[in-house]
Design a protein around this motif. Structure first.
Motif, PDB file in Angstrom:
ATOM      1  N   LEU A  70      23.313  31.729  33.774  1.00 26.40           N
ATOM      2  CA  LEU A  70      24.715  31.855  34.641  1.00 26.40           C
ATOM      3  C   LEU A  70      25.075  33.277  34.293  1.00 26.40           C
ATOM      4  CD1 LEU A  70      26.240  28.462  34.601  1.00 26.40           C
ATOM      5  CD2 LEU A  70      24.939  29.653  36.280  1.00 26.40           C
ATOM      6  N   ARG A  73      23.634  36.217  36.091  1.00 30.29           N
ATOM      7  CA  ARG A  73      23.627  36.296  37.673  1.00 30.29           C
ATOM      8  C   ARG A  73      25.092  36.934  37.801  1.00 30.29           C
ATOM      9  NH1 ARG A  73      22.415  30.140  39.444  1.00 30.29           N
ATOM     10  NH2 ARG A  73      20.586  29.676  38.443  1.00 30.29           N
ATOM     11  N   ARG A  74      26.277  36.655  36.871  1.00 28.05           N
ATOM     12  CA  ARG A  74      27.453  37.332  36.601  1.00 28.05           C
ATOM     13  C   ARG A  74      27.182  38.890  36.818  1.00 28.05           C
ATOM     14  NH1 ARG A  74      28.882  33.319  33.373  1.00 28.05           N
ATOM     15  NH2 ARG A  74      29.614  31.533  34.444  1.00 28.05           N
ATOM     16  N   PHE A  78      21.866  40.185  43.842  1.00 29.32           N
ATOM     17  CA  PHE A  78      20.501  40.037  44.393  1.00 29.32           C
ATOM     18  C   PHE A  78      20.741  39.836  46.084  1.00 29.32           C
ATOM     19  CE2 PHE A  78      16.851  37.099  45.816  1.00 29.32           C
ATOM     20  CZ  PHE A  78      16.000  37.804  45.137  1.00 29.32           C
ATOM     21  N   LEU A  85      22.352  34.366  55.324  1.00 24.03           N
ATOM     22  CA  LEU A  85      23.880  34.064  55.765  1.00 24.03           C
ATOM     23  C   LEU A  85      24.127  32.965  56.540  1.00 24.03           C
ATOM     24  CD1 LEU A  85      24.450  37.443  57.620  1.00 24.03           C
ATOM     25  CD2 LEU A  85      24.844  36.804  55.139  1.00 24.03           C
ATOM     26  N   TYR A  86      25.212  32.198  56.215  1.00 24.63           N
ATOM     27  CA  TYR A  86      25.559  30.736  56.874  1.00 24.63           C
ATOM     28  C   TYR A  86      25.926  31.233  58.268  1.00 24.63           C
ATOM     29  CZ  TYR A  86      25.147  29.055  52.195  1.00 24.63           C
ATOM     30  OH  TYR A  86      24.636  28.663  51.099  1.00 24.63           O
ATOM     31  N   ARG A  88      27.379  29.601  60.317  1.00 22.05           N
ATOM     32  CA  ARG A  88      28.566  28.985  60.981  1.00 22.05           C
ATOM     33  C   ARG A  88      29.734  29.332  60.457  1.00 22.05           C
ATOM     34  NH1 ARG A  88      24.646  24.659  61.662  1.00 22.05           N
ATOM     35  NH2 ARG A  88      25.507  23.739  60.004  1.00 22.05           N
ATOM     36  N   GLU A  93      34.497  35.009  55.944  1.00 21.75           N
ATOM     37  CA  GLU A  93      34.454  33.688  55.281  1.00 21.75           C
ATOM     38  C   GLU A  93      33.510  33.774  54.304  1.00 21.75           C
ATOM     39  OE1 GLU A  93      36.531  30.548  58.748  1.00 21.75           O
ATOM     40  OE2 GLU A  93      34.268  31.057  58.565  1.00 21.75           O
ATOM     41  N   TYR A  97      33.615  33.261  50.479  1.00 16.25           N
ATOM     42  CA  TYR A  97      32.823  32.106  49.744  1.00 16.25           C
ATOM     43  C   TYR A  97      32.282  32.460  48.250  1.00 16.25           C
ATOM     44  CZ  TYR A  97      29.379  28.311  49.248  1.00 16.25           C
ATOM     45  OH  TYR A  97      28.542  27.378  48.806  1.00 16.25           O
ATOM     46  N   PHE A  98      31.342  33.544  48.484  1.00 18.82           N
ATOM     47  CA  PHE A  98      30.729  34.130  47.405  1.00 18.82           C
ATOM     48  C   PHE A  98      31.817  34.708  46.537  1.00 18.82           C
ATOM     49  CE2 PHE A  98      27.102  33.216  50.130  1.00 18.82           C
ATOM     50  CZ  PHE A  98      26.152  32.632  49.130  1.00 18.82           C
ATOM     51  N   ARG A 100      34.523  33.272  45.870  1.00 17.71           N
ATOM     52  CA  ARG A 100      34.960  32.063  44.876  1.00 17.71           C
ATOM     53  C   ARG A 100      33.959  31.439  44.319  1.00 17.71           C
ATOM     54  NH1 ARG A 100      36.502  30.566  50.230  1.00 17.71           N
ATOM     55  NH2 ARG A 100      39.002  31.218  50.490  1.00 17.71           N
ATOM     56  N   LEU A 101      32.639  31.646  44.405  1.00 21.62           N
ATOM     57  CA  LEU A 101      31.800  31.319  43.757  1.00 21.62           C
ATOM     58  C   LEU A 101      31.455  32.047  42.416  1.00 21.62           C
ATOM     59  CD1 LEU A 101      28.869  30.146  46.226  1.00 21.62           C
ATOM     60  CD2 LEU A 101      30.262  28.637  44.750  1.00 21.62           C
ATOM     61  N   HIS A 102      31.990  33.483  42.599  1.00 21.75           N
ATOM     62  CA  HIS A 102      31.996  34.169  41.439  1.00 21.75           C
ATOM     63  C   HIS A 102      33.162  33.992  40.734  1.00 21.75           C
ATOM     64  CE1 HIS A 102      28.216  36.283  41.207  1.00 21.75           C
ATOM     65  NE2 HIS A 102      28.083  36.063  42.677  1.00 21.75           N
ATOM     66  N   ARG A 105      39.776  34.429  42.937  1.00 23.29           N
ATOM     67  CA  ARG A 105      40.679  33.465  43.686  1.00 23.29           C
ATOM     68  C   ARG A 105      42.102  34.286  44.110  1.00 23.29           C
ATOM     69  NH1 ARG A 105      36.987  30.790  42.991  1.00 23.29           N
ATOM     70  NH2 ARG A 105      36.932  28.565  42.132  1.00 23.29           N
ATOM     71  N   ARG A 145      28.334  40.654  50.700  1.00 28.96           N
ATOM     72  CA  ARG A 145      28.359  39.535  49.908  1.00 28.96           C
ATOM     73  C   ARG A 145      27.473  39.642  48.481  1.00 28.96           C
ATOM     74  NH1 ARG A 145      23.879  37.388  47.545  1.00 28.96           N
ATOM     75  NH2 ARG A 145      22.642  37.813  49.344  1.00 28.96           N
TER      76      ARG A 145
ATOM     77  N   GLU B  14      31.566  24.119  57.610  1.00 25.73           N
ATOM     78  CA  GLU B  14      30.337  24.514  58.327  1.00 25.73           C
ATOM     79  C   GLU B  14      29.859  23.275  59.199  1.00 25.73           C
ATOM     80  OE1 GLU B  14      27.197  27.737  57.970  1.00 25.73           O
ATOM     81  OE2 GLU B  14      27.192  26.226  56.260  1.00 25.73           O
ATOM     82  N   THR B 211      19.316  30.728  53.081  1.00 19.21           N
ATOM     83  CA  THR B 211      20.599  30.826  52.465  1.00 19.21           C
ATOM     84  C   THR B 211      20.556  30.080  50.961  1.00 19.21           C
ATOM     85  OG1 THR B 211      21.158  28.734  53.481  1.00 19.21           O
ATOM     86  CG2 THR B 211      21.969  31.100  54.268  1.00 19.21           C
ATOM     87  N   PRO B 219      26.818  32.453  40.208  1.00 17.15           N
ATOM     88  CA  PRO B 219      26.814  31.956  38.826  1.00 17.15           C
ATOM     89  C   PRO B 219      27.280  30.443  38.916  1.00 17.15           C
ATOM     90  CG  PRO B 219      28.596  33.424  39.250  1.00 17.15           C
ATOM     91  CD  PRO B 219      27.602  33.270  40.450  1.00 17.15           C
TER      92      PRO B 219
END
Lengths: 242, 681
Positions: A70, A73-74, A78, A85-86, A88, A93, A97-98, A100-102, A105, A145, B14, B211, B219
Motif C-alpha cells: 500500500l 502504491r502511494r 501506474f 477509465l470509468y 459513466r 469525477e 475519485y482517485f 479520494r482513494l489516495h 479530501r 488520474r 455509476e 478499470t 493504496p
C-alpha cells in the motif's frame, strides 16, 4: 527510486520474468523493451503490486513492494495500456475519485483536481462522461488520474498505444516535463522512435530475462547495428510468440 | 470517509447512471410488472368472456328424446347441429364442439348410458362439454323426479344425505394461501435479478473495461474494494426487492386486478407481515450480492460472467420453488436450507402461519450464508489468479480441435498428467446424470441385471475410456499401485471400525430426518438372500460390482483430479460428491453416512496411494451388509433404523477405527510407483 532486485515471476511452469535486476534514478527515463510475451507487463505489474513476485522483489522510493504494497502504491503512478477509465463518470469525477482513494479530501482535493484539469487541458471536456471522450482525451484524463497524488515514480505500460501523432506528442511532452521535475520514469513500448526521443537508458527483455541494458547509443554500438530498431531485433531475434 | 465508502459512493453513482440496471431495478418492478399482470389478466378475462358469448355447436346422437332436445335447444349457450355418422371426426373437424351419444332407452327402472364426446385440448370444446353436461344433469334430475313422483315418493327420497362444503378460511386467508404459493418464488427471483446485473457490472464489467487494474493500483486494501462493491450490490438488490414487494402488494391489494375479485380472493398483507418479509429480503439480497460478486470477478467479460452466473440462477430456482409444491412444510431443517428457508418463511407469513422461532432461524442462517458468501467474494478479489487469469495467455496450439486434443493427449501421456480438478468434476457430474437416467431405464427393463449392467456400462467403462482416451497417466490418475500389506491391513481395520460408527450416525439422523420406510423395506428385500446361490449373486451385484465400478470413478478419477486441493478439502469434496451420487429426494437420510464412508475410504486411498485399498474397503462394507442381512437372527438387529445400535459395539468400533487411523498414519503404508517418474522441476 525504482529498483528491481532479482525479481522472478512464474505462472505455473511458465517463467514470465526471470531474475530481473535494474534501477531507475530520480530524473531518469528508462524504457523497457521486449517482444510480445517477453515479460514487460508482468514486471511492471509486480512493481505496481498488482502481481506478487515469485521470488526477489522491487522497491519504489525505498519501499519494498512485497513488504508494504500500500505504501509503495502511494509513491507510484501506474498507467496501464488499457487506460482504465470509468465510462459513466465525468473526467473531473474520475480524477477526484482517485484523489479520494489516495486520501485527499475537501479543499486540497478540489485544488489538485483543478490543477490537473488545467495542466492536461481537460477543462473543455472535464464534465463530459469518460465514455464519450476521444482516445486522446481519454489518455489525458488517464494521466491526470495517475498523477493525482503527485508520486515520485511513474510507470507507464505502452502509454502511446493506439494514439495518433498529436496525442502521442502530448505524452512525450508529459514525460519530458516530469523528468525535469525529478521523477523516476519507467515505461514499456514497442516504438523505437520514442525510445530514441525520450529514454536515458534502455533495458531489453527476452523470454523474461534482461539481455541488454544501456543508453540507446550504447545498445546500437554494442550490437554493431546501424540503428536501435536493428539492435533490438538483433538482441531478441526469434524470441517472439512464447 | 473510509475507502470502502468512497468505492461504494462511486459505484452507486455509476450504477444509477446505468440504464440497464435502472431498468431492472425500477422500471421492471414499478411499471412493467403490474402492467404485465394487469394486461395478462385483461387478456384472460377477455378470452373467457368471448368464449362465454359464443354459441357452442353440439350434437345429440342415439335417438334423443324430444324433451332432451328441447332442453338443449332452450339453452342459449348451445346450438344443436346435425352430424352425419362419425362423431369423433365431427369434433376433430370442429363441426360440433361436444356430442352426447345416448345408449338404448332403459325403460322405467333402468339407467340409460350417455357418453359425452369432446376434445380436452380445446377450450371451446371443454366449455361446450361443461354446458352440455349441465343440461344433461338437469334432464337426469327431471327424469328422477318424474320416477319418484309416479311412485308417490318425495324428491328427498333419492338424496338421503346432502353434503355441502364450507371452508373456515376467510377470503383474506384464502388470498394469502394463493399468494403464498406464487409470490415467494417471484420475490426470490426478483431479488436475485436485482443483484445479478450490478454484480456482473461491478466485477467482470470492471475487468472487461480495464478499470480493475487501475483501481488496484490505488493504496486501498482489496478488502475495502470488495466491501464497497458488495455494499453497492446489496443496496441495489435490497432496493429492487423492496420496490418489487411494494409493487406486488399494491397491485394485488388496491383492487387493480379484477380477477381476484372475480374468483373471490381477498389479498391483504398486514404491515408486520410486510416488514417481516422485507427484513428477510435484506440478508437474502446480501447473500446473492456476495455470491454473485465472488463468481463474477473470476470472469473476464460481462458475457462470460453471465454464463458463469446463469447456472447459479437456475440452481437457486430449485429451492425457491419448493413452497409451490403441496405437502412440504417448513421445519427446522428446511429453514436452514439456503433460499428454501426464506421462500418457506415468505409463504408462512402470507398464510399467517409464520412462527417466531423459524423466522429467527431463517434470518440467522441466511445471515450466516451471506457472511460466508462475503468471505468467498473477498478471497476472489484477493486472488491474482482470478483477477488476472493465469498470466500471459498461452498461445493456442495450431490445428483443429481434434489435432489439439491428439497432441495434448500425447503430451499428457508423456508427462504423466492427471486430469484437472474442473475436468474431473465435470466428468463425474456428467457420469452421474447419465447413470441416473440410463440406470433407471436399465433397471426398469432388466431388473437386478440392469443394476449390474448400469454399474459396469455407465461407471466402469466410461471411467476407463476417460483416462485412456484423454491420455491421462492411469497410475497417477487412478492410483493403480499394489498396496503394501500394512496399508491394506490398516484400511481394513479402519473400515471395520467405521461401519458401526456410521450406523450410529444413521441412527442419530432419524431424530431429525424422516425415515423412508417404503424405500428401506425395498432395500432390505434387495439385500437379503435366502439361498447360497442368491447370496453369491447379491455379493456380485451389491458388493463386488460397486466396489470396483464406483471406486474407479470416485477414488480413481475424482481423487486423482483433485489432488491439487488442500488434503482436507480434497477428501471432504470426495465424500460429499460420493454422498450426493447416492442421493435422491426420498433417500436424503443416506447422504451423510455415505458421504462419511466416502471420505474415510478416500483418506485411506490417499494415504496408501492405492485404489485397491478403496476397492477392498468398499467390498468389505457392502459385503458385510449383504451377509448380515441374509443371516437370520442378526438381520433383526439392524432392520429397524430407529432402533439404537448395540451399545457394546460402539467402544469396539472406536478402538478399531483409531487403530486403523494409527496404522495408516505411518509413512510405510504408501505404495511404490510401478514405474517411478522423475518429478517435474
Amino acid at each position: 527510486m525504482i529498483r528491481f532486485r532479482a525479481l522472478t515471476k512464474q505462472y505455473g511452469p511458465l517463467e514470465a520474468v526471470r531474475d530481473l535486476t535494474l534501477g531507475v534514478a530520480p530524473g531518469e527515463v528508462y524504457a523497457l523493451l521486449g517482444p510480445n510475451g517477453a515479460g514487460k507487463t508482468s514486471a511492471l505489474r509486480c512493481l505496481a503490486t498488482l502481481l506478487t513476485p515469485t521470488s526477489g522483489t522491487a522497491f519504489v522510493n525505498g519501499i519494498d513492494v512485497r513488504e508494504d504494497p500500500l505504501d509503495a502504491r502511494r509513491r507510484l503512478a501506474f498507467l496501464a495500456a488499457s487506460m482504465g477509465l470509468y465510462e459513466r463518470l465525468s473526467a473531473r469525477e474520475l480524477v477526484a475519485y482517485f484523489g479520494r482513494l489516495h486520501g485527499l479530501r475537501g479543499a486540497p482535493l478540489d485544488a489538485r483536481v483543478s490543477e490537473l484539469v488545467e495542466l492536461f487541458g481537460i477543462a473543455p471536456f472535464a464534465d463530459r462522461l469518460c465514455g464519450r471522450l476521444s482516445t486522446g482525451q481519454r489518455q489525458r484524463v488517464s494521466l491526470a488520474r495517475a498523477l493525482v497524488h503527485d508520486p515520485p515514480a511513474l510507470v507507464l505500460d505502452e502509454p502511446t498505444l493506439g494514439l495518433d501523432v498529436v496525442s502521442g506528442q502530448a505524452i512525450y511532452d508529459f514525460i519530458a516535463r516530469e523528468r525535469t521535475r525529478g521523477k523516476a520514469i519507467l515505461f514499456s513500448t514497442h516504438r523505437m522512435t520514442e525510445v530514441e526521443l525520450l529514454a536515458d537508458r534502455v533495458g531489453v527483455l527476452r523470454l523474461g530475462e534482461l539481455v541488454a541494458e544501456g543508453t540507446p547509443g550504447e545498445l546500437v554500438s554494442s550490437t554493431g547495428q546501424e540503428n536501435l530498431a536493428r539492435a533490438f531485433l538483433h538482441l531478441v531475434g526469434g524470441a517472439e510468440g512464447r | 470517509m473510509s475507502a470502502w465508502r468512497v468505492v461504494c459512493a462511486k459505484e452507486l453513482r455509476e450504477t444509477l447512471r446505468d440504464r440497464r440496471t435502472l431498468l431492472m431495478m425500477i422500471v421492471v418492478p414499478v411499471l412493467l410488472y403490474p402492467a404485465l399482470l394487469i394486461v395478462a389478466e385483461q387478456l384472460f378475462l377477455f378470452g373467457a368472456r368471448r368464449l362465454e358469448a359464443e354459441e357452442a355447436a353440439v350434437a345429440l346422437l342415439g335417438d334423443p328424446p324430444p324433451d332432451l332436445v328441447a332442453r338443449v335447444e332452450a339453452d342459449s349457450a348451445l346450438r344443436v347441429v346435425p352430424i352425419d355418422g362419425d362423431a369423433e371426426g365431427a369434433i376433430r373437424a370442429d363441426s360440433a364442439r361436444a356430442i352426447a351419444v345416448l345408449g338404448a332407452p332403459a325403460g322405467d327402472d333402468g339407467t340409460r348410458a350417455v357418453t359425452l364426446l369432446y376434445d380436452a385440448t380445446s377450450d371451446r370444446s371443454s366449455r361446450a362439454h361443461a354446458e352440455l353436461r349441465a343440461v344433461l344433469g338437469e334432464w337426469r334430475d327431471a327424469l328422477l323426479e318424474e320416477r319418484l313422483g309416479s311412485r308417490g315418493l318425495p324428491g328427498s327420497f333419492a338424496v338421503p344425505v346432502a353434503v355441502a362444503d364450507s371452508s373456515i378460511a376467510r377470503p383474506d386467508e384464502v388470498g394469502g394461501y394463493a399468494l403464498g404459493r406464487i409470490l415467494p418464488l417471484l420475490l426470490v427471483v426478483v431479488t436475485l435479478l436485482g443483484s445479478f446485473y450490478p454484480a456482473i457490472d461491478l466485477a467482470a464489467g470492471e475487468k472487461e473495461r480495464g478499470t480493475l487494474e487501475t483501481l488496484l493500483t490505488a493504496p486501498v486494501p482489496a478488502r475495502d474494494i470488495v466491501v464497497g462493491k458488495f455494499v453497492t450490490v446489496a443496496v441495489i438488490g435490497v432496493v429492487a426487492a423492496a420496490l418489487n414487494l411494494g409493487s406486488m402488494i399494491l397491485t394485488f391489494q388496491t383492487g387493480a386486478l379484477q380477477l381476484t375479485a372475480v374468483i373471490g380472493l381477498e389479498v391483504s398483507l398486514s404491515l408486520p407481515a410486510v416488514l417481516a418479509i422485507f427484513a428477510t429480503l435484506v440478508p437474502l439480497a446480501v447473500f446473492f450480492g456476495a455470491i454473485f460478486l465472488g463468481i463474477a470477478v473470476g470472469a473476464s467479460s460481462f458475457k462470460e460472467a453471465q454464463n458463469a452466473l446463469t447456472p447459479v440462477y437456475m440452481a437457486v430456482l430449485v429451492p425457491a420453488m419448493l413452497p409451490v409444491f403441496p405437502g412440504i412444510d417448513a421445519g427446522p431443517l428446511l429453514s436452514l436450507l439456503p433460499v428454501a428457508g426464506v421462500a418457506f418463511f415468505f409463504r408462512d407469513v402470507m398464510t399467517g402461519q409464520a412462527g417466531v422461532e423459524l423466522g429467527l432461524l431463517v434470518l440467522g442462517s441466511t445471515l450466516a450464508y451471506a457472511a460466508a458468501a462475503l468471505v468467498f467474494a473477498s478471497r476472489a478479489f484477493g486472488s491474482e489468479r482470478i483477477l488476472f487469469g493465469g498470466g500471459e495467455k498461452a498461445e493456442v496450439e495450431p490445428g483443429g480441435w481434434i489435432e489439439r486434443w491428439r497432441v495434448g493427449r500425447q503430451v499428457r501421456a508423456r508427462d504423466g498428467v492427471v486430469p484437472s480438478r474442473g475436468t474431473a468434476l465435470l466428468f463425474v457430474a456428467l457420469l452421474a446424470v447419465f447413470f441416473f437416467m440410463g440406470g433407471i431405464q436399465l433397471q426398469l427393463r432388466l431388473g437386478e441385471a440392469g443394476l449390474l449392467a448400469a454399474e459396469w456400462l455407465l461407471l466402469f467403462l466410461p471411467a476407463l475410456a476417460f483416462v485412456t482416451a484423454g491420455g491421462f497417466d492411469p497410475v497417477h490418475t487412478l492410483s493403480l499401485r499394489r498396496p503394501r500389506a500394512t496399508g491394506l491391513a490398516g484400511a481394513l481395520v479402519l473400515i471395520v471400525g467405521a461401519m458401526p460408527l456410521v450406523w450410529v450416525l444413521g441412527w442419530l439422523q432419524t431424530f431429525v430426518l424422516p425415515v423412508p420406510w417404503e424405500m428401506l423395506e425395498g432395500l432390505e428385500e434387495l439385500v437379503t438372500a435366502d439361498s447360497a446361490g442368491r447370496l453369491a449373486w447379491l455379493l456380485l451385484l451389491l458388493a463386488v460390482t460397486p466396489a470396483v465400478c464406483e471406486e474407479i470413478v470416485f477414488r480413481g478419477v475424482l481423487l486423482g483430479g483433485t489432488r491439487e486441493l488442500p488434503p482436507w478439502r480434497m477428501l471432504l469434496l470426495n465424500g460429499v460428491v460420493f454422498g450426493a451420487f447416492h442421493l435422491s429426494f426420498e433417500t436424503a437420510i443416506r447422504f451423510l453416512p455415505t458421504a462419511v464412508l466416502g471420505t474415510v475410504i478416500a483418506w485411506a486411498v490417499w494415504r496408501t496411494g492405492s485404489l485397491l485399498v478403496g476397492v477392498a474397503m468398499h467390498l468389505v462394507n457392502n459385503g458385510t451388509i449383504v451377509v448380515l442381512a441374509s443371516t437370520p437372527g442378526v438381520r433383526e438387529l439392524f432392520s429397524d433404523p430407529e432402533a439404537p445400535p448395540p451399545l457394546w459395539l460402539v467402544p469396539i468400533a472406536v478402538v478399531l477405527f483409531a487403530a486403523g487411523v494409527r496404522i495408516l498414519l505411518r509413512p510405510a503404508v504408501r505404495a511404490d510407483d510401478p514405474h517411478p517418474r522423475t518429478p517435474e522441476p
